[in-house]
Design a protein around this motif. Structure first.
Motif, PDB file in Angstrom:
ATOM      1  N   GLY A  58      -9.102  12.832 -48.465  1.00 62.48           N
ATOM      2  CA  GLY A  58      -9.922  13.954 -48.904  1.00 62.48           C
ATOM      3  C   GLY A  58     -11.215  13.559 -49.583  1.00 62.48           C
ATOM      4  N   ALA A  59     -11.349  12.284 -49.949  1.00 64.67           N
ATOM      5  CA  ALA A  59     -12.542  11.870 -50.694  1.00 64.67           C
ATOM      6  C   ALA A  59     -13.811  12.114 -49.878  1.00 64.67           C
ATOM      7  N   VAL A  60     -13.791  11.702 -48.622  1.00 65.28           N
ATOM      8  CA  VAL A  60     -14.986  11.865 -47.783  1.00 65.28           C
ATOM      9  C   VAL A  60     -15.246  13.356 -47.521  1.00 65.28           C
ATOM     10  N   ASN A 141      -5.441   6.048 -52.628  1.00 59.91           N
ATOM     11  CA  ASN A 141      -6.323   6.249 -51.476  1.00 59.91           C
ATOM     12  C   ASN A 141      -6.889   4.890 -51.093  1.00 59.91           C
ATOM     13  N   ASP A 144     -12.462   3.203 -50.116  1.00 59.75           N
ATOM     14  CA  ASP A 144     -13.461   3.375 -49.042  1.00 59.75           C
ATOM     15  C   ASP A 144     -14.850   2.907 -49.456  1.00 59.75           C
ATOM     16  N   ASN A 156      -5.305   7.056 -43.278  1.00 64.43           N
ATOM     17  CA  ASN A 156      -4.358   6.988 -44.388  1.00 64.43           C
ATOM     18  C   ASN A 156      -2.899   7.016 -43.943  1.00 64.43           C
ATOM     19  N   SER A 218      -8.785  11.695 -39.456  1.00 64.28           N
ATOM     20  CA  SER A 218      -8.748  10.629 -38.468  1.00 64.28           C
ATOM     21  C   SER A 218      -7.374  10.425 -37.838  1.00 64.28           C
TER      22      SER A 218
HETATM   23  N1  GLU Z   1      -9.591   7.677 -47.100  1.00 68.78           N
HETATM   24  C1  GLU Z   1     -10.257   8.771 -46.471  1.00 68.78           C
HETATM   25  C2  GLU Z   1     -10.626   9.835 -47.502  1.00 68.78           C
HETATM   26  O1  GLU Z   1     -10.046   9.948 -48.527  1.00 68.78           O
HETATM   27  C3  GLU Z   1      -9.404   9.464 -45.421  1.00 68.78           C
HETATM   28  C4  GLU Z   1      -8.824   8.656 -44.326  1.00 68.78           C
HETATM   29  C5  GLU Z   1      -7.903   9.556 -43.458  1.00 68.78           C
HETATM   30  O2  GLU Z   1      -8.112  10.745 -43.371  1.00 68.78           O
HETATM   31  O3  GLU Z   1      -6.941   9.069 -42.878  1.00 68.78           O
HETATM   32  O4  GLU Z   1     -11.507  10.616 -47.291  1.00 68.78           O
END
Ligand code: GLU
Length: 378
Positions: A58-60, A141, A144, A156, A218
């Motif tokens: 969710g970070a992105v 997480n 990234d 993830n 993803s």
């Molecule tokens: N680590 C990425 C994030 O937190 C997501 C990777 C994924 O959706 O699998 O945004």
């Protein structure tokens, strides 16, 4: 273990993974009401004595909106900037949701090296174990912001499986946009049948995942089966369950549909196999008869029992444990480098801090990190 109607009855340590599309809405806002319900479920299970770590995406998805990138495709450095921005909000939302239920949340950001390379693995494992021991919930997480494309987990699902392996979890739940594996993609094939249990990742099963579907997050079914391979290899049961509902974990207890991937062995035996399978141990230690006897009773190896340290190795490397006649008794992950091991060999654990100038582990090789000759995988 079988897939029971009470799916967490035998669970001691569990990893729960949630995808971006569950926790973040289309406009980059955290879906707080849903998160609160998931936190309710986690609180119920933690209070029952189950140790839980969360792997959350969710970070992105949050950060892209805060930085004004919107929905468009992002270059790697934009993604990293978005992750740096969104991670603050993501971790905060989790800490707040858990905190409101009397549970302490703790952020852990990992790169593949932290879970896959033995050298780094001991550090991340020890931190997560300590948090779980303190009844906290690690909120994990991918790191990234610093992990570049070539060295990323990227999704993830795989990160969650590696975390489950690293932490010797017995259960991994992937909360997903679908309630399990189907014989074909149910979105395009109305005859697709749900598979409740998978005992082996046969070519037939792998074919059911079809092609990776591009989308908001993803992970598709292909990455989920990749995660299943890691989890099963680690002796960890994995469930793919529908996350897009309130209280998704309690729903499982009430019999909601899920696909369980069932392992053959336990996390402990898988870990020992993994250690035992080291092709080229980096060095060895020779131990006295007292230590050899203690090892055969399932105890850890203490510095006091070591008479010689051979070779050069780092903390976390696999080494051989030999008796005085040179017979291999075990292999294990050393908690100390060769130089430090030489400095503390034959000495009491209480003297370690004075000898090395830092307070390391009491054990040179912890029993969880020891695979006895003749044990699993040997
Ligand atoms: N680590 C990425 C994030 O937190 C997501 C990777 C994924 O959706 O699998 O945004």
């Amino acid at each position: 273990m079988t897939a029971l109607a009470t799916p967490f009855a035998a669970t001691k340590r569990m990893v729960v993974k949630t995808g971006s599309a569950l926790i973040v809405d289309e406009a980059g806002e955290i879906r707080k009401a849903w998160l609160d319900k998931l936190a309710d479920d986690i609180a119920v299970l933690v209070k029952r004595g189950i140790e839980i770590a969360v792997v959350t995406s969710g970070a992105v998805a949050i950060g892209r909106w805060k930085l004004g990138f919107g929905r468009r495709g992002l270059k790697i450095e934009e993604k990293q900037a978005a992750a740096a921005t969104g991670q603050v909000w993501l971790a905060h939302a989790w800490a707040e949701a858990l905190g409101a239920r009397g549970i302490v949340g703790a952020q852990v950001l990992l790169t593949p090296d932290d879970t896959e390379a033995r050298r780094r693995h001991l550090n991340a494992r020890a931190t997560v174990a300590k948090l779980l021991d303190a009844k906290a919930v690690p909120i994990i997480n991918e790191n990234d912001t610093i992990a570049t494309e070539e060295i990323r987990f990227g999704d993830n699902d795989r990160l969650a499986a590696r975390v489950a392996q690293m932490a010797s979890a017995d259960t991994l739940i992937l909360l997903s946009d679908i309630d399990g594996l189907y014989t074909a993609d149910p979105h395009s094939n109305p005859d697709a049948k749900h598979i409740p249990e998978v005992l082996e990742l046969t070519p037939d099963i792998l074919a059911m995942a079809g092609e990776a579907r591009p989308g908001y997050s993803s992970g598709g079914m292909v990455t989920k089966l990749g995660a299943a391979r890691i989890a099963l290899g680690a002796g960890c049961r994995m469930g793919i369950a529908l996350g897009k509902r309130d209280n998704p974990l309690m729903a499982l207890e009430q019999g909601a549909r899920v696909t369980w991937f069932m392992p053959q062995g336990s996390p402990a035996s898988a870990r020992k196999r993994w250690i035992a399978s080291t092709v080229q141990p980096a060095g060895s230690v020779v131990v006295d008869d007292g230590a050899a006897a203690a090892l055969s009773r399932g105890k850890s190896l203490l510095p006091a029992g070591v008479v010689t340290v051979n070779g050069e190795f780092d903390r976390g490397d696999a080494i051989r444990v030999l008796d005085k006649a040179g017979r291999e008794l075990a292999r294990g992950l050393s908690a100390y480098s060769a130089a430090d091991a030489r400095a503390i060999q034959g000495r009491k654990s209480a003297e370690i801090a004075e000898l090395l100038g830092y307070r390391g582990r009491d054990e040179l090789i912890h029993r969880d990190d020891l695979a006895m000759a003749g044990g699993p995988g040997r």
